[in-house]
Each structure stands twice: as structure tokens, then as C-alpha cells.
Design a protein around this motif. Structure first.
Motif, PDB file in Angstrom:
ATOM      1  N   ALA A  77      -3.961  10.772  -2.274  1.00 39.70           N
ATOM      2  CA  ALA A  77      -3.560   9.369  -2.376  1.00 39.70           C
ATOM      3  C   ALA A  77      -4.138   8.557  -1.217  1.00 39.70           C
ATOM      4  O   ALA A  77      -4.635   7.440  -1.408  1.00 39.70           O
ATOM      5  N   ALA A  78      -4.090   9.128  -0.005  1.00 40.88           N
ATOM      6  CA  ALA A  78      -4.629   8.421   1.164  1.00 40.88           C
ATOM      7  C   ALA A  78      -6.134   8.233   1.040  1.00 40.88           C
ATOM      8  O   ALA A  78      -6.671   7.181   1.406  1.00 40.88           O
ATOM      9  N   GLU A  79      -6.823   9.238   0.501  1.00 39.64           N
ATOM     10  CA  GLU A  79      -8.268   9.110   0.322  1.00 39.64           C
ATOM     11  C   GLU A  79      -8.590   8.033  -0.715  1.00 39.64           C
ATOM     12  O   GLU A  79      -9.518   7.235  -0.544  1.00 39.64           O
ATOM     13  N   ALA A  80      -7.801   8.002  -1.803  1.00 42.03           N
ATOM     14  CA  ALA A  80      -8.010   6.982  -2.834  1.00 42.03           C
ATOM     15  C   ALA A  80      -7.809   5.587  -2.256  1.00 42.03           C
ATOM     16  O   ALA A  80      -8.561   4.657  -2.560  1.00 42.03           O
ATOM     17  N   TRP A  81      -6.801   5.448  -1.417  1.00 41.74           N
ATOM     18  CA  TRP A  81      -6.574   4.153  -0.764  1.00 41.74           C
ATOM     19  C   TRP A  81      -7.744   3.796   0.142  1.00 41.74           C
ATOM     20  O   TRP A  81      -8.263   2.674   0.098  1.00 41.74           O
ATOM     21  N   GLN A  82      -8.184   4.757   0.945  1.00 44.57           N
ATOM     22  CA  GLN A  82      -9.256   4.488   1.901  1.00 44.57           C
ATOM     23  C   GLN A  82     -10.563   4.093   1.182  1.00 44.57           C
ATOM     24  O   GLN A  82     -11.330   3.269   1.667  1.00 44.57           O
ATOM     25  N   ARG A  83     -10.774   4.672   0.024  1.00 46.67           N
ATOM     26  CA  ARG A  83     -11.985   4.366  -0.748  1.00 46.67           C
ATOM     27  C   ARG A  83     -11.822   3.120  -1.611  1.00 46.67           C
ATOM     28  O   ARG A  83     -12.729   2.783  -2.388  1.00 46.67           O
ATOM     29  N   GLY A  84     -10.660   2.475  -1.541  1.00 50.03           N
ATOM     30  CA  GLY A  84     -10.440   1.253  -2.301  1.00 50.03           C
ATOM     31  C   GLY A  84     -10.139   1.495  -3.763  1.00 50.03           C
ATOM     32  O   GLY A  84     -10.217   0.579  -4.576  1.00 50.03           O
ATOM     33  N   LYS A  85      -9.753   2.742  -4.118  1.00 45.06           N
ATOM     34  CA  LYS A  85      -9.476   3.056  -5.518  1.00 45.06           C
ATOM     35  C   LYS A  85      -7.996   2.985  -5.869  1.00 45.06           C
ATOM     36  O   LYS A  85      -7.626   3.114  -7.024  1.00 45.06           O
TER      37      LYS A  85
ATOM     38  N   VAL B  43       0.837  -1.204   0.000  1.00 46.61           N
ATOM     39  CA  VAL B  43       0.000   0.000   0.000  1.00 46.61           C
ATOM     40  C   VAL B  43       0.868   1.250   0.000  1.00 46.61           C
ATOM     41  O   VAL B  43       0.609   2.198  -0.756  1.00 46.61           O
ATOM     42  N   VAL B  44       1.908   1.281   0.832  1.00 45.65           N
ATOM     43  CA  VAL B  44       2.757   2.477   0.901  1.00 45.65           C
ATOM     44  C   VAL B  44       3.485   2.690  -0.428  1.00 45.65           C
ATOM     45  O   VAL B  44       3.655   3.825  -0.880  1.00 45.65           O
ATOM     46  N   SER B  45       3.894   1.618  -1.080  1.00 43.16           N
ATOM     47  CA  SER B  45       4.515   1.746  -2.405  1.00 43.16           C
ATOM     48  C   SER B  45       3.525   2.358  -3.397  1.00 43.16           C
ATOM     49  O   SER B  45       3.891   3.204  -4.220  1.00 43.16           O
ATOM     50  N   ALA B  46       2.270   1.935  -3.311  1.00 43.66           N
ATOM     51  CA  ALA B  46       1.238   2.474  -4.202  1.00 43.66           C
ATOM     52  C   ALA B  46       0.980   3.948  -3.914  1.00 43.66           C
ATOM     53  O   ALA B  46       0.784   4.750  -4.835  1.00 43.66           O
ATOM     54  N   LEU B  47       0.976   4.331  -2.646  1.00 49.10           N
ATOM     55  CA  LEU B  47       0.792   5.732  -2.272  1.00 49.10           C
ATOM     56  C   LEU B  47       1.937   6.583  -2.814  1.00 49.10           C
ATOM     57  O   LEU B  47       1.727   7.671  -3.367  1.00 49.10           O
ATOM     58  N   ASP B  48       3.160   6.083  -2.657  1.00 53.15           N
ATOM     59  CA  ASP B  48       4.342   6.794  -3.152  1.00 53.15           C
ATOM     60  C   ASP B  48       4.262   6.961  -4.670  1.00 53.15           C
ATOM     61  O   ASP B  48       4.544   8.041  -5.215  1.00 53.15           O
TER      62      ASP B  48
END
Length: 252
Positions: free
Chosen positions: A240-248, A222-227
Motif C-alpha cells: 500500500a505504501a509503495e502504491a501511494w509513493q508511486r501515485g497509484k 492518504v492514511v484512510s486510503a492506505l487503511d
């Protein structure tokens, strides 16, 4: 407590991790004030009590200084597990699977190792452990941003070059990389990315919030994807954090 000071280092991986933690803080209706600084300055902020929460300290080695008793910080939780290593694009490896194989006369990997300046000591440690200088390898230390741009070009072109990097990072997002084995252990120990809490602030913090943060796991993927999203998709850390939280970004 209605306002929390959240500290992090000015690096994309750390920005992204802090933004993910901030999503949890916001769910508890807390106002967030950010403290962003290099390591040396962050120590001074901690000494002055400027930081309630810090995301994230790489322990036990990289950020051990943040746990000096006089700073009054305590560690909890485990967000991800940073590991240092060397990789080459899979398509360019052609049989090389370990660092020792780099010394072979017919090894197709470039003899110049481009490294971010912040990783220079670690790269030197690996080179020394395997006598790679004698095999013709040289180290080209560049400013971090420039070295990461170079790594992106190596990945894009599947060039036969060594990429020294911490994982998680954009380098390890969706890339066909071959991690080079290090039987001598020259990469150093795996770290744990942990949250730091100012001990004096603990009585003011919601215990349910602290429990949730203690259990929060992002993971290297996940952190690699955020980066990657911040570097190449034009997202801010918050986006990026919001996209992760929403499963996108990636499934949670």
C-alpha cells in the motif's frame, strides 16, 4: 547507523503509517527491524531502548504515556491529525446532522450503537453527554475486528446506523458519510500523529533524514486510503505504501 528499529502498534492504520515512513528510511539505505506490540508492551520496549523510531504517537492525549521521561523518547514531525467522531451514511441520515438530533422520537437511526471495544469509553462519553440512554440508545461493544466488519456492512448497505470511528480510517475513504456535529465537545480533542525518536539514537541518525521525516506529511486522506487498501484490496502495508509513493493510490 546502518540498522534502525522501527516500532508501531499492531493496527492497520499504524502499520500503514510505519510502512510509509519505512520508504523514506530505505531511501537512505537503512536496514529496518520492526518492533510490533500493543501499547503496554511497546512502553516496555521503549524502556529497554529497543525502539529507535516509533510511528506514530497520537498526542497530546492518546499516547501521552510514550513521552514519559524515563522512556527517553522525543516527538517530532506531524504525519496526520486523528479525530474521533460519529458518522452515519449520508443516504440514511434523513435530516439528522448533530448528535442532539438522535434523541428525536422520529429519528430513523438505529438505537443500537455498535462500537469497537477499544472505543467503548469514548462512545460512553458521548452517550452520557447527550443523555442518549434516556432516548433508548444502547451500546454493543464488540472486538475491534468484528466491529469494523460491521461498519463495512453498514457502509455497503447505507444502513441507518451510527459508526463511531477515528479518522483516518477505511471508514472515511471514498464514503458518503455525514459527520454528526458535537457542540458539547464530547468527542475529545483532535490529536497529532507524531514520530517518536529515541533521544540516545539522535547522534547516530543522519540529520538530512531527520529533517525529511520532520517534514513528511501523509494527511488523513492518504492514511484512510492506505487503511482501505490493506483491508479490502489485499495489500500488505508495504504494498500500500509503495502504491501511494508511486501515485497509484492517491495523488501525493
Amino acid at each position: 547507523m546502518t540498522t534502525v528499529t522501527l516500532g508501531h502498534l499492531d493496527e492497520t492504520v499504524q502499520q500503514a503509517s510505519a510502512a510509509a515512513v519505512a520508504r523514506v528510511l530505505e531511501a537512505y539505505e537503512l536496514e529496518i527491524e520492526y518492533v510490533v506490540a500493543p501499547r503496554a508492551e511497546m512502553i516496555e520496549h521503549m524502556r529497554r531502548g529497543d525502539v529507535d523510531l516509533f510511528v506514530s504517537a497520537w498526542l497530546p492525549d492518546v499516547d501521552a504515556a510514550f513521552l514519559a521521561p524515563e522512556l527517553g523518547m522525543e516527538a517530532f514531525g506531524q504525519l496526520y491529525r486523528p479525530t474521533f467522531g460519529w458518522s452515519v451514511p449520508e443516504a440514511a441520515a434523513t435530516g439528522v446532522s448533530a448528535i442532539a438530533g438522535l434523541a428525536a422520537a422520529d429519528c430513523p437511526v438505529s438505537r443500537e450503537i455498535v462500537t469497537p471495544a477499544s472505543l467503548l469509553d469514548r462512545v460512553r462519553q458521548v452517550v452520557a453527554a447527550y443523555n442518549l440512554t434516556e432516548a433508548g440508545y444502547t451500546i454493543a461493544a464488540r472486538p475491534d475486528a468484528e466491529a469494523y466488519d460491521h461498519a463495512a456492512r453498514v457502509l455497503e448497505g447505507s444502513l441507518p446506523e451510527i459508526i463511531p470511528a477515528w479518522q483516518p480510517s477505511f471508514v472515511h475513504y471514498g464514503q458518503k458519510l455525514l459527520a454528526l456535529d458535537d457542540p458539547k465537545g464530547s468527542y475529545g480533542a483532535e490529536q497529532e500523529a507524531r514520530i517518536l525518536l529515541r533521544s540516545a539514537a539522535r547522534p547516530e541518525m543522519d540529520t538530512d533524514l531527520l529533517d525529511e521525516l520532520d517534514e513528511l506529511t501523509l494527511g488523513n486522506k492518504v492514511v484512510s486510503a492506505l487503511d482501505h487498501a490493506m483491508r479490502f484490496e489485499g495489500m500488505s502495508a508495504e504494498e500500500a505504501a509503495e502504491a501511494w509513493q508511486r501515485g497509484k493510490l492517491l495523488p501525493r
